[in-house]
Design a protein around this motif. Sequence first.
Motif, mmCIF file in Angstrom:
data_model
loop_
_atom_site.group_PDB
_atom_site.id
_atom_site.type_symbol
_atom_site.label_atom_id
_atom_site.label_comp_id
_atom_site.label_asym_id
_atom_site.label_seq_id
_atom_site.Cartn_x
_atom_site.Cartn_y
_atom_site.Cartn_z
ATOM 1 N N GLU A 147 1.516 -5.700 1.508
ATOM 2 C CA GLU A 147 1.097 -6.009 0.066
ATOM 3 C C GLU A 147 2.151 -5.714 -0.985
ATOM 4 O O GLU A 147 2.083 -6.376 -2.017
ATOM 5 C CB GLU A 147 0.054 -4.647 0.111
ATOM 6 C CG GLU A 147 -0.671 -4.605 -1.354
ATOM 7 C CD GLU A 147 -1.543 -5.739 -1.407
ATOM 8 O OE1 GLU A 147 -2.062 -6.085 -2.631
ATOM 9 O OE2 GLU A 147 -1.917 -6.321 -0.527
ATOM 10 N N LYS A 161 -2.791 -1.327 -9.308
ATOM 11 C CA LYS A 161 -3.420 -0.323 -8.869
ATOM 12 C C LYS A 161 -4.050 0.504 -10.045
ATOM 13 O O LYS A 161 -5.356 0.814 -9.755
ATOM 14 C CB LYS A 161 -2.454 0.800 -8.131
ATOM 15 C CG LYS A 161 -3.103 1.884 -7.540
ATOM 16 C CD LYS A 161 -2.390 2.656 -6.821
ATOM 17 C CE LYS A 161 -2.791 4.028 -5.978
ATOM 18 N NZ LYS A 161 -1.699 4.801 -5.238
ATOM 19 N N TRP A 198 -1.823 4.081 13.940
ATOM 20 C CA TRP A 198 -2.712 4.013 12.712
ATOM 21 C C TRP A 198 -1.552 4.095 11.433
ATOM 22 O O TRP A 198 -1.729 3.108 10.460
ATOM 23 C CB TRP A 198 -3.673 5.061 12.516
ATOM 24 C CG TRP A 198 -4.534 4.722 11.302
ATOM 25 C CD1 TRP A 198 -5.344 3.954 10.872
ATOM 26 C CD2 TRP A 198 -3.997 5.566 9.976
ATOM 27 N NE1 TRP A 198 -5.962 4.224 9.502
ATOM 28 C CE2 TRP A 198 -5.172 4.978 9.168
ATOM 29 C CE3 TRP A 198 -3.246 6.604 9.542
ATOM 30 C CZ2 TRP A 198 -5.205 5.705 7.931
ATOM 31 C CZ3 TRP A 198 -3.362 7.048 8.417
ATOM 32 C CH2 TRP A 198 -4.486 6.652 7.360
ATOM 33 N N ARG A 199 -0.841 4.702 11.390
ATOM 34 C CA ARG A 199 0.371 5.073 10.253
ATOM 35 C C ARG A 199 1.267 3.575 10.176
ATOM 36 O O ARG A 199 1.572 3.176 9.219
ATOM 37 C CB ARG A 199 1.204 6.346 10.348
ATOM 38 C CG ARG A 199 0.352 7.302 10.010
ATOM 39 C CD ARG A 199 1.188 8.662 9.701
ATOM 40 N NE ARG A 199 0.522 9.831 9.066
ATOM 41 C CZ ARG A 199 1.184 10.829 8.932
ATOM 42 N NH1 ARG A 199 2.423 10.912 8.817
ATOM 43 N NH2 ARG A 199 0.346 11.815 8.365
ATOM 44 N N ILE A 219 0.675 -2.885 6.580
ATOM 45 C CA ILE A 219 0.108 -3.431 5.723
ATOM 46 C C ILE A 219 0.377 -3.288 4.253
ATOM 47 O O ILE A 219 0.363 -4.330 3.506
ATOM 48 C CB ILE A 219 -1.524 -3.032 5.706
ATOM 49 C CG1 ILE A 219 -2.055 -3.452 7.029
ATOM 50 C CG2 ILE A 219 -2.356 -3.389 4.537
ATOM 51 C CD1 ILE A 219 -2.277 -4.781 7.295
ATOM 52 N N LYS A 220 1.087 -2.199 3.934
ATOM 53 C CA LYS A 220 1.516 -1.615 2.719
ATOM 54 C C LYS A 220 2.804 -2.617 2.482
ATOM 55 O O LYS A 220 2.939 -2.980 1.229
ATOM 56 C CB LYS A 220 1.926 -0.255 2.612
ATOM 57 C CG LYS A 220 2.379 0.373 1.277
ATOM 58 C CD LYS A 220 2.492 2.045 1.398
ATOM 59 C CE LYS A 220 2.864 2.418 0.089
ATOM 60 N NZ LYS A 220 3.182 3.788 0.079
ATOM 61 N N GLN A 221 3.632 -2.673 3.344
ATOM 62 C CA GLN A 221 4.838 -3.404 3.419
ATOM 63 C C GLN A 221 4.486 -4.922 2.704
ATOM 64 O O GLN A 221 5.090 -5.678 1.835
ATOM 65 C CB GLN A 221 5.798 -3.620 4.496
ATOM 66 C CG GLN A 221 6.395 -1.988 4.757
ATOM 67 C CD GLN A 221 7.131 -1.848 3.259
ATOM 68 O OE1 GLN A 221 8.125 -2.460 3.007
ATOM 69 N NE2 GLN A 221 7.133 -0.447 2.834
ATOM 70 N N TYR A 273 0.343 0.982 11.603
ATOM 71 C CA TYR A 273 -0.474 -0.396 10.900
ATOM 72 C C TYR A 273 -0.388 -0.363 9.347
ATOM 73 O O TYR A 273 -0.361 -1.449 8.776
ATOM 74 C CB TYR A 273 -1.803 -0.147 11.676
ATOM 75 C CG TYR A 273 -2.697 -1.037 10.867
ATOM 76 C CD1 TYR A 273 -2.847 -2.512 11.380
ATOM 77 C CD2 TYR A 273 -3.862 -0.788 9.840
ATOM 78 C CE1 TYR A 273 -3.770 -3.691 10.772
ATOM 79 C CE2 TYR A 273 -4.613 -1.631 9.555
ATOM 80 C CZ TYR A 273 -4.806 -2.796 9.960
ATOM 81 O OH TYR A 273 -5.549 -3.877 9.164
ATOM 82 N N LYS A 274 -0.749 0.813 8.760
ATOM 83 C CA LYS A 274 -0.887 1.118 7.584
ATOM 84 C C LYS A 274 0.540 0.680 6.793
ATOM 85 O O LYS A 274 0.572 0.215 5.673
ATOM 86 C CB LYS A 274 -1.357 2.527 7.093
ATOM 87 C CG LYS A 274 -2.773 2.836 7.449
ATOM 88 C CD LYS A 274 -3.743 2.017 6.828
ATOM 89 C CE LYS A 274 -3.880 2.610 5.480
ATOM 90 N NZ LYS A 274 -5.019 1.930 4.589
ATOM 91 N N PHE A 275 1.555 1.360 7.464
ATOM 92 C CA PHE A 275 2.990 0.957 6.669
ATOM 93 C C PHE A 275 3.250 -0.518 6.713
ATOM 94 O O PHE A 275 3.587 -1.054 5.843
ATOM 95 C CB PHE A 275 3.985 1.802 7.644
ATOM 96 C CG PHE A 275 5.405 1.269 7.246
ATOM 97 C CD1 PHE A 275 5.991 2.035 6.023
ATOM 98 C CD2 PHE A 275 6.169 0.302 7.940
ATOM 99 C CE1 PHE A 275 7.348 1.515 5.666
ATOM 100 C CE2 PHE A 275 7.405 0.051 7.527
ATOM 101 C CZ PHE A 275 7.992 0.794 6.364
#
Length: 470
Positions: free
Chosen positions: A104, A140, A93-94, A100-102, A96-98
């Motif tokens: 973004e 943000k 999950w992390r 996605i964050k990269q 995946y989030k990493f």
Amino acid sequence: MIGCICSYGNYSQRSYRSCRCNYGYRGNPYLSGGCRDIDECEEAEGRNPCGEGYDCVNMAGSYECRTRKTKTLAIILGLSLGFGLLVLAVGAWRLYKFIIKQREIKRKKKFFKRNGGLLLQQQLVSNEANVEKTRVFSSKELEKATENFSVNRVIGQGGQGTVYKGMLVDGRIVAVKKSKAVDEDKLEEFINEVVILSQINHRNIVKLLGCCLETEVPVLVYEYISNGNLFEHLHQDDENDDYTMASWEMRLRIAIDIAGALAYLHSAASFPIYHRDIKSTNIMLDEKYRAKVSDFGTSRSVTIDHTHLTTVVAGTVGYVDPEYFQSSQFTDKSDVYSFGVVLVEIITGEKPVSFLRSEENRTLATYFILTMKECKVLDVIDARIKDSCNVEQVTAVANLARRCLNLNGKKRPNMREVSKELERIRDSQLHVQNEEDEDTIEINFRYSWNDLVTDSSSSITTTSSSHRTL
């Protein structure tokens, strides 16, 4: 027989058989199935033949000692397996989030660069004295301020974009304008205008606080004005009558505020700035009903024409200068024409375009000019102010509006002249006298005021008289 063993022999010419049970068996070996397996584990009578930590397991003719499987071990194994799976899931999950964050971050950097962020930074470095005046917001920050651009936060919507009401982390209420599109070829000019307009500090101009360049299209952040726009107050339904607009003094003050702001933009600012879309919906009213000019092209591209900064926008039907419409050359006098239409709105309470009027008088400017030619200005004064207004002042403002609407831009006054004239009208005791020629109006002021405007059908002659200053 597995459980027993027999031996055969002869004795005294007689055969015989000698049988016995095998090890681990017990019973009568001479009977079929007479030897039965001994359960060594049970016969131990509570004593473990295998010793501590082992379990005794009975086998045919023997027994086995096996390592004991305890519940604690099973629990440990289960927990270990579960924890391992959890760590694997969290890690996935992390990851995946990493990713996605990269993506973004890369996306925001791409938008920031495309929207002229690097150019804006260079502008700020070269203009360090005004760095604090230009704020670059993160996406943000604005998403948090507007609850992720919630529809419940929408306070305005039009062809150019949507305006949201937001609250910054410091508690300030702001208006966030999210444009629908941007001309990528004009981003450099857009950034130049953002820098210039963010340095403008005039009480009758909506303050541009900054922008956000991390989004697909630039987002602009303005101070929030609480009382809506002039159009809403002038043209709302009868059942919701606006008593604020029932005062001529209030209307005149609003006109003076607008004229002062435009005069500042045209001549007092660092560079002449042309609004190019003056209309009553772009005139905001604060809590004290003081006018503030808004939306002068910052969400649109601009071009540099010698020393003049102009926005490349067509304008709004009913307000567009006919001379500009024909020549495509925008000047400060084009803003004057649009302001003239707003003046007529203030006087008459009529909309700039109405299908209730005849086709030739569909636009308010045309209808008003015809009315002035026929000297029927008193017939078109808004009913809400007609009985209580200063007729001489209204007539003087009507004549000024007509000058602003002159089809020849060179014959129109500039905004500085318009602003001063409105202030004189407010401060002066006017006497309007109708001459034998109905097309000539003589206006006498307590202060000296001379002006002469002549067109094909009428003339306005002003004479001055000297009086003691109040």
